[in-house]
Design a protein around this motif. Structure first.
Motif, mmCIF file in Angstrom:
data_model
loop_
_atom_site.group_PDB
_atom_site.id
_atom_site.type_symbol
_atom_site.label_atom_id
_atom_site.label_comp_id
_atom_site.label_asym_id
_atom_site.label_seq_id
_atom_site.Cartn_x
_atom_site.Cartn_y
_atom_site.Cartn_z
ATOM 1 N N THR A 161 3.692 7.876 -9.903
ATOM 2 C CA THR A 161 4.600 7.089 -9.077
ATOM 3 C C THR A 161 3.837 6.225 -8.085
ATOM 4 O OG1 THR A 161 6.415 7.214 -7.470
ATOM 5 C CG2 THR A 161 4.862 9.046 -7.464
ATOM 6 N N ASP A 162 4.508 5.167 -7.642
ATOM 7 C CA ASP A 162 3.958 4.349 -6.555
ATOM 8 C C ASP A 162 4.653 4.743 -5.249
ATOM 9 O OD1 ASP A 162 6.505 3.371 -7.408
ATOM 10 O OD2 ASP A 162 6.128 1.500 -6.359
ATOM 11 N N SER A 163 5.350 5.873 -5.259
ATOM 12 C CA SER A 163 6.191 6.262 -4.124
ATOM 13 C C SER A 163 5.464 7.241 -3.212
ATOM 14 C CB SER A 163 7.476 6.903 -4.659
ATOM 15 O OG SER A 163 8.285 7.321 -3.596
ATOM 16 N N GLY A 164 5.161 6.800 -2.012
ATOM 17 C CA GLY A 164 4.510 7.685 -1.037
ATOM 18 C C GLY A 164 3.029 7.864 -1.315
ATOM 19 N N THR A 165 2.491 7.098 -2.264
ATOM 20 C CA THR A 165 1.107 7.295 -2.695
ATOM 21 C C THR A 165 0.185 6.165 -2.237
ATOM 22 O OG1 THR A 165 1.730 6.261 -4.795
ATOM 23 C CG2 THR A 165 1.736 8.658 -4.740
ATOM 24 N N SER A 166 0.695 5.282 -1.388
ATOM 25 C CA SER A 166 -0.128 4.139 -0.946
ATOM 26 C C SER A 166 -1.278 4.596 -0.075
ATOM 27 C CB SER A 166 0.715 3.181 -0.102
ATOM 28 O OG SER A 166 1.786 2.680 -0.836
ATOM 29 N N VAL A 183 7.414 4.577 -20.861
ATOM 30 C CA VAL A 183 6.467 5.373 -20.077
ATOM 31 C C VAL A 183 6.009 4.473 -18.948
ATOM 32 C CG1 VAL A 183 4.166 6.399 -20.061
ATOM 33 C CG2 VAL A 183 5.704 6.798 -21.976
ATOM 34 N N ARG A 184 6.259 4.903 -17.728
ATOM 35 C CA ARG A 184 5.896 4.057 -16.584
ATOM 36 C C ARG A 184 4.507 4.424 -16.075
ATOM 37 N NH1 ARG A 184 9.008 4.640 -10.978
ATOM 38 N NH2 ARG A 184 7.630 6.427 -10.919
ATOM 39 N N LEU A 185 3.652 3.416 -16.012
ATOM 40 C CA LEU A 185 2.337 3.588 -15.392
ATOM 41 C C LEU A 185 2.450 2.920 -14.018
ATOM 42 C CD1 LEU A 185 0.266 2.406 -18.496
ATOM 43 C CD2 LEU A 185 0.715 4.772 -17.833
ATOM 44 N N ALA A 186 2.855 3.683 -13.027
ATOM 45 C CA ALA A 186 3.098 3.116 -11.695
ATOM 46 C C ALA A 186 1.773 3.041 -10.943
ATOM 47 C CB ALA A 186 4.085 3.989 -10.940
ATOM 48 N N ILE A 187 1.542 1.914 -10.326
ATOM 49 C CA ILE A 187 0.249 1.711 -9.673
ATOM 50 C C ILE A 187 0.387 1.892 -8.156
ATOM 51 C CG2 ILE A 187 -1.731 0.150 -9.441
ATOM 52 C CD1 ILE A 187 -0.933 -1.011 -12.150
ATOM 53 N N PRO A 188 -0.194 2.983 -7.629
ATOM 54 C CA PRO A 188 -0.135 3.180 -6.179
ATOM 55 C C PRO A 188 -0.764 1.986 -5.452
ATOM 56 C CG PRO A 188 -0.909 5.168 -7.273
ATOM 57 C CD PRO A 188 -0.902 4.075 -8.312
ATOM 58 N N ARG A 189 -0.229 1.656 -4.287
ATOM 59 C CA ARG A 189 -0.697 0.458 -3.574
ATOM 60 C C ARG A 189 -2.058 0.686 -2.897
ATOM 61 N NH1 ARG A 189 4.404 1.254 -3.703
ATOM 62 N NH2 ARG A 189 5.839 -0.432 -4.266
ATOM 63 N N ARG A 190 -2.975 -0.206 -3.145
ATOM 64 C CA ARG A 190 -4.307 -0.252 -2.507
ATOM 65 C C ARG A 190 -5.157 0.994 -2.808
ATOM 66 N NH1 ARG A 190 -2.256 -2.434 3.472
ATOM 67 N NH2 ARG A 190 -1.693 -0.251 3.742
#
Ligand SMILES: Cc1ncc(COP(=O)(O)O)c(C=O)c1O
Length: 469
Positions: free
Chosen positions: A49-54, A415-422
């Motif tokens: 996920t890109d959620s809360g992982t920045s 299949v989602r490959l979500a990219i965490p920010r920065r």
């Protein structure tokens, strides 16, 4: 200069752990083939996920130290309120601990009636909430309140290889026909999700937002935006929609939200925060009801479910996300992964979305039918092959059963490959592509899965799977 580079430098790092394929096979088995149950430290590249992982900025961390933890009237709340009002323009902003808390407040209020003692009665039945595509928590919060969640994305948005600049758009004709069919009085709110997470992180155009708003006004239906990835959506508008090329992302954002009556927001996405969110609205009555529910379930109105320091991090993050050098890098780096996969004939939703690449698992593994969850098979295989964690967005997440217990598959198997920010560098992303390319060579040997245990709501988080022989 043609090369788009990271508009930041790295100040603090975290070691990643390498495991062998044999170790990963055991870990996956122990996790019942559900990536949500794999311990984080056993993951090499985490694209769950890109959620809360920045990665937070130095200024956000400084804000964490500077947070005011007063129970009422914290100065951090006032900073948070000032920034969110400037960007989103709504009269009332209520902090909550994350996006789904905003959804719970909104749908509990709009899918129920209040009795003379201010208690909730008649939850949901016969009430509908349209959206381009509801995300999992949005849908679950509606259904949990006995409402019906309806997806009305344009046809192009349902076909992975069809190119369209705004595949997240709402189908306006379907929306109006739907309103006429079920009656406006049975639609307490219409939503639009920007960008459309369920449908590939695809943007919604300003024209479409404006048109949905116009239809909602015509039928006196409230219009709310699911704002999680508002800045990515605004930058897509700047790049793709005529008339917005010279506008700033802030101006575009202000215009998008000027057409709405309110929004729900998970600050874990486009606010670079590890936790937090808010619900915002103009309507006084809804505000009063929301505030009451907030105080019962989340906390006082100047902190919601958050610490003062979280509100500092969100306020700072919201200022940073509007920087165009960041958004340019963000969208380009997502596109970079998409291009690598496409060059190697791995089908994805095209064009690439903002926060993630969505592999079309149905196209990639045509020998696995939806009942055997091809997306889950891909997710397990990339973990086994390379320690990469991703999430299935298909019939595991959105499948339902008919009365006979037969699976009604989701529209797409992704299949989602979500990219965490920065967080990850270009060589991390090159590695992800390499794992896919290697896996593709023996994809015909990949087998499907069956579910052996599942809860009634949001089953993908905790369901247990077994591989088919
Ligand atoms: C479009 C969308 N809406 C709502 C949510 C829920 O936000 P949260 O995870 O903060 O509860 C998410 C989270 O992934 C999302 O992507």
């Amino acid at each position: 200069m043609k090369t788009i580079i990271e508009p930041f430098k790295i100040k603090s790092v975290e070691q990643v752990k390498f495991t062998t394929k044999e170790e990963r096979e055991k870990i996956l088995k122990k996790a019942f083939y559900n990536p949500f149950m794999i311990p984080g430290e056993d993951v090499l590249i985490d694209l769950l996920t890109d959620s809360g992982t920045s990665a937070m900025s130095a200024k956000q961390w400084a804000g964490i130290l500077d947070g005011d933890e007063s129970y009422a009237g914290s100065k951090s709340y006032f900073r948070f309120e000032k920034v969110t009002k400037k960007i989103f323009g709504f009269k009332h902003i209520i902090p909550v601990h994350q996006g789904r808390a905003a959804e719970r407040i909104l749908f509990t209020n709009l899918l129920s009636d209040l009795d003379s003692n201010g208690r909730y009665v008649n939850a949901g039945e016969g009430r509908y909430i349209p959206n381009n595509n509801h995300f999992d928590t949005t849908r679950a919060n509606i259904e949990f309140n006995n409402g019906t969640a309806v997806d009305l994305v344009i046809e192009e948005g349902k076909h992975p290889s069809v190119i369209h600049p705004f595949k997240g758009n709402m189908d306006l004709e379907k929306l109006e026909n739907f309103i006429k069919k079920v009656g406006a009085k049975n639609i307490p709110v219409c939503m639009i999700t920007i960008t459309n997470n369920t449908g590939g992180g695809q943007p919604v155009s300003m024209e479409n937002i404006k048109a949905v708003s116009r239809i909602c006004k015509k039928y006196k239906i409230k219009f709310f935006i699911d704002a999680c990835r508002f800045a990515e959506n605004a930058y897509f508008i700047k790049m793709r929609e005529k008339g917005f090329e010279k506008k700033s992302v802030l101006e575009i954002t202000q215009e998008m939200f000027s057409y709405a009556d309110g929004c729900t927001m998970s600050a874990k996405k486009d606010a670079f925060a590890n936790i937090g969110g808010f619900i915002a609205m103009n309507d006084e009555e809804l505000y009063m009801q929301s505030k009451n529910l907030l105080i019962i379930t989340e906390g006082f109105e100047t902190y919601g479910g958050l610490a003062g320091r979280d509100m500092e991090a969100i306020a700072q993050g919201l200022e940073e996300i509007l920087e165009e050098s960041y958004l340019q890098y963000r969208l380009r780096s997502t596109e970079y992964l998409g291009e690598k996969l496409l060059e190697n004939n791995i089908p994805i939703i095209q064009p690439p979305g903002g926060h993630a690449i969505y592999v079309d698992a149905k196209g990639f593994l045509p020998h696995i039918p939806p009942e055997q969850y091809p997306g889950q098979a891909v997710v397990c295989e990339i973990y086994k092959s390379g320690g990469i964690r991703a999430v299935e967005i298909g019939s595991v997440m959105f499948g339902q059963y008919d009365k006979k217990g037969k699976l009604i598959p989701a529209e797409m198997e992704l299949v989602r490959l979500a990219i965490p920010r920065r967080v990850y560098t270009q060589s991390h992303i090159d590695y992800v592509a390499e794992v896919f390319i290697e896996m593709a060579k023996s994809k015909k040997k990949i087998k499907g899965y069956r579910i052996i245990e599942e809860p009634k709501f949001l089953r993908h988080f905790t369901a247990k799977f077994a591989p088919l022989k």
